[in-house]
Design a protein around this motif. Structure first.
Motif, PDB file in Angstrom:
ATOM      1  N   ALA A  61      17.901  -0.247  -2.166  1.00 17.43           N
ATOM      2  CA  ALA A  61      16.883  -0.786  -1.270  1.00 17.43           C
ATOM      3  C   ALA A  61      16.149  -1.946  -1.928  1.00 17.43           C
ATOM      4  N   SER A  62      15.958  -3.034  -1.171  1.00 20.91           N
ATOM      5  CA  SER A  62      15.175  -4.169  -1.650  1.00 20.91           C
ATOM      6  C   SER A  62      13.691  -3.893  -1.434  1.00 20.91           C
ATOM      7  N   SER A  63      12.837  -4.821  -1.892  1.00 19.23           N
ATOM      8  CA  SER A  63      11.395  -4.628  -1.713  1.00 19.23           C
ATOM      9  C   SER A  63      11.023  -4.572  -0.237  1.00 19.23           C
ATOM     10  N   VAL A  64      11.697  -5.390   0.583  1.00 26.35           N
ATOM     11  CA  VAL A  64      11.420  -5.383   2.016  1.00 26.35           C
ATOM     12  C   VAL A  64      11.845  -4.059   2.634  1.00 26.35           C
ATOM     13  N   VAL A  65      13.015  -3.559   2.227  1.00 26.57           N
ATOM     14  CA  VAL A  65      13.505  -2.293   2.768  1.00 26.57           C
ATOM     15  C   VAL A  65      12.602  -1.138   2.356  1.00 26.57           C
ATOM     16  N   ILE A  66      12.104  -1.165   1.119  1.00 25.91           N
ATOM     17  CA  ILE A  66      11.174  -0.127   0.675  1.00 25.91           C
ATOM     18  C   ILE A  66       9.905  -0.160   1.523  1.00 25.91           C
ATOM     19  N   SER A  76      -0.912 -12.694  -2.972  1.00 24.94           N
ATOM     20  CA  SER A  76      -1.339 -11.423  -3.564  1.00 24.94           C
ATOM     21  C   SER A  76      -1.692 -10.398  -2.481  1.00 24.94           C
ATOM     22  N   PRO A  77      -1.029  -9.243  -2.467  1.00 26.13           N
ATOM     23  CA  PRO A  77      -1.396  -8.194  -1.507  1.00 26.13           C
ATOM     24  C   PRO A  77      -2.830  -7.715  -1.689  1.00 26.13           C
ATOM     25  N   TYR A  78      -3.337  -7.793  -2.934  1.00 22.52           N
ATOM     26  CA  TYR A  78      -4.713  -7.386  -3.184  1.00 22.52           C
ATOM     27  C   TYR A  78      -5.696  -8.309  -2.460  1.00 22.52           C
ATOM     28  N   PHE A  79      -5.383  -9.605  -2.389  1.00 23.02           N
ATOM     29  CA  PHE A  79      -6.244 -10.556  -1.708  1.00 23.02           C
ATOM     30  C   PHE A  79      -6.290 -10.272  -0.204  1.00 23.02           C
ATOM     31  N   VAL A  80      -5.124  -9.996   0.372  1.00 20.30           N
ATOM     32  CA  VAL A  80      -5.068  -9.686   1.795  1.00 20.30           C
ATOM     33  C   VAL A  80      -5.855  -8.408   2.092  1.00 20.30           C
ATOM     34  N   ALA A  81      -5.714  -7.401   1.223  1.00 16.43           N
ATOM     35  CA  ALA A  81      -6.467  -6.155   1.407  1.00 16.43           C
ATOM     36  C   ALA A  81      -7.969  -6.410   1.312  1.00 16.43           C
ATOM     37  N   PHE A  82      -8.363  -7.304   0.403  1.00 12.30           N
ATOM     38  CA  PHE A  82      -9.779  -7.678   0.275  1.00 12.30           C
ATOM     39  C   PHE A  82     -10.299  -8.297   1.569  1.00 12.30           C
ATOM     40  N   TYR A  96      -5.194   0.840   4.623  1.00  9.57           N
ATOM     41  CA  TYR A  96      -4.490  -0.411   4.290  1.00  9.57           C
ATOM     42  C   TYR A  96      -4.626  -0.678   2.795  1.00  9.57           C
ATOM     43  N   ILE A  97      -5.846  -0.555   2.295  1.00 11.79           N
ATOM     44  CA  ILE A  97      -6.076  -0.775   0.861  1.00 11.79           C
ATOM     45  C   ILE A  97      -5.305   0.249   0.035  1.00 11.79           C
ATOM     46  N   PHE A 114       4.347  -2.699   5.380  1.00 15.34           N
ATOM     47  CA  PHE A 114       5.197  -3.739   5.965  1.00 15.34           C
ATOM     48  C   PHE A 114       4.764  -5.135   5.508  1.00 15.34           C
ATOM     49  N   ILE A 115       3.463  -5.409   5.588  1.00 17.86           N
ATOM     50  CA  ILE A 115       2.969  -6.732   5.205  1.00 17.86           C
ATOM     51  C   ILE A 115       3.141  -6.965   3.712  1.00 17.86           C
ATOM     52  N   THR A 116       2.848  -5.943   2.905  1.00 16.42           N
ATOM     53  CA  THR A 116       2.962  -6.091   1.457  1.00 16.42           C
ATOM     54  C   THR A 116       4.400  -6.388   1.043  1.00 16.42           C
TER      55      THR A 116
END
Length: 390
Positions: A38-43, A355-361, A221-222, A345-347
């Protein structure tokens, strides 16, 4: 009184061991999925699909729990999930793992609303409700501290397949204990005159609950970002799953610390929710700007997570009468699942460019602004005030 305490203890034991066993898989799922191709997208899709099926089950579970009782919807999912986890170890491809993950998400969707609805029946007032939820949170947090370390060590020592066999077998044993020891409980919560039994539609339409659900979405989400990103470090940086498990434990230690502060339960749950969300946002800001190390960030996120979870459960039970708790907790669990779906899904899609952390912020701060505005509106002289209303 003693019999009631013993019955409540059985709920705590079941939920503790469920948390312990379920958390064992946290550091090994992403590496195991990657091993199967599985790739990162599939995970990300795997995590999202499991949350989607969990969401669907949550919405179905709520009315059924209120109508047919809690015990059956606690016991049966445990047995089903145990069999599915054993099947995880037999998976030969990422497609097999995807299907098993989705089925497991659906089966466990009935467990959480049922368990919380059963536990809520042992409180006479808001303070006791918060204390019960905090105790349950402490036990779950202890499990979340210990289990990732155990899971990481088992994954490294015995392999992913054998670890899943162990998880499945342990769940079957928990199912047997639940069948023998757990008892159905009629609620003893004192319902004020301003509260009445809500239908599922009324639960969704009530503004004060909408604010709690919105916060639940942001919180999950966070949390989803953390669950996705931390184990993926093991894949990207060649870290062992044992180290990944230790990182997860920092989150658990922070949660345990805040849940141990029982005096916090005396404060208005809405104020606790806003304070906790603000703290989580600041922790995320510190990590993507590299002001804090990852272990310290996880500790702080866990601390504020521990403040928010009992507060949201208390705000919910303070608004909805006891015979509607199944519906309310079902919707809350569905919202949690929706947050995990969106986050995973977004991450999986953006992590290579943003950065996923920025989006979560950003999501956390936007939610905090909406909560603040709603609280100001509810404080208007033209607005009738009710307990814990925004």
């Amino acid at each position: 009184m003693r019999q009631t305490s013993m019955e409540k203890m059985h709920i705590f034991i079941v939920m503790f061991f469920m948390s312990l066993v379920m958390s064992v898989q946290a550091p090994i799922f992403a590496p195991y999925a990657a091993k199967l191709g599985a790739s990162s997208v599939v995970i990300g899709i795997m995590l999202s699909l499991a949350s989607f099926t969990n969401l669907t089950g949550n919405l179905i579970a709520g009315p059924l729990v209120d109508r047919f009782g809690k015990k059956v919807f606690i016991t049966l999912p445990i047995f089903v999930s145990g069999g599915l986890f054993i099947a995880h170890g037999l998976a030969t491809s990422s497609a097999n793992l995807l299907l098993l993950r989705a089925l497991n998400g659906f089966s466990l969707a009935f467990l959480i609303p049922s368990a919380f609805a059963l536990l809520s029946g042992y409180a006479k007032n808001s303070h006791q409700q918060g204390k019960n939820m905090a105790i349950n949170g402490i036990l779950g947090t202890i499990a979340s501290i210990v289990a990732p370390i155990i899971g990481g060590m088992m994954g490294s020592a015995f392999g992913y397949e054998n670890t899943y066999y162990t998880i499945g077998t342990a769940l079957l044993l928990i199912g047997i204990y639940t069948t023998l020891c757990l008892r159905e409980k009629e609620s003893i919560i004192v319902v004020g005159s301003h509260r009445k039994a809500f239908s599922l539609i009324q639960v969704l339409q009530k503004k004060s609950l909408q604010m709690v659900f919105l916060t639940g979405f942001a919180l999950m989400y966070i949390h989803g970002v953390i669950i996705y990103e931390v184990p993926y470090l093991a894949v990207e940086q060649g870290l062992s799953t044992a180290i990944t498990g230790v990182l997860f434990s920092f989150f658990g230690v922070g949660t345990f610390f805040s849940l141990s502060l029982f005096f916090i339960n005396r404060f208005n749950p809405m104020k606790r929710i806003m304070f906790g969300l603000f703290g989580m946002c600041m922790s995320l800001f510190a990590v993507f700007t590299q002001l804090l190390t990852l272990p310290l960030m996880l500790f702080l996120l866990g601390f504020f997570f521990g403040i928010m979870m009992p507060a949201m459960a208390t705000a919910l039970t303070d608004t909805v009468s006891s015979d509607g708790h199944g519906r309310a907790f079902g919707v809350m669990s569905a919202v949690y699942s929706l947050g995990m779906i969106t986050s995973s899904f977004i991450t999986g899609i953006i992590r290579d460019v943003l950065s996923p952390y920025f989006v979560a912020f950003l999501i956390g701060m936007l939610t905090l602004m909406i909560l603040g505005y709603s609280r100001i509106q509810s404080g208007s002289p033209k607005t009738a005030r009710t307990p814990y209303q925004y």
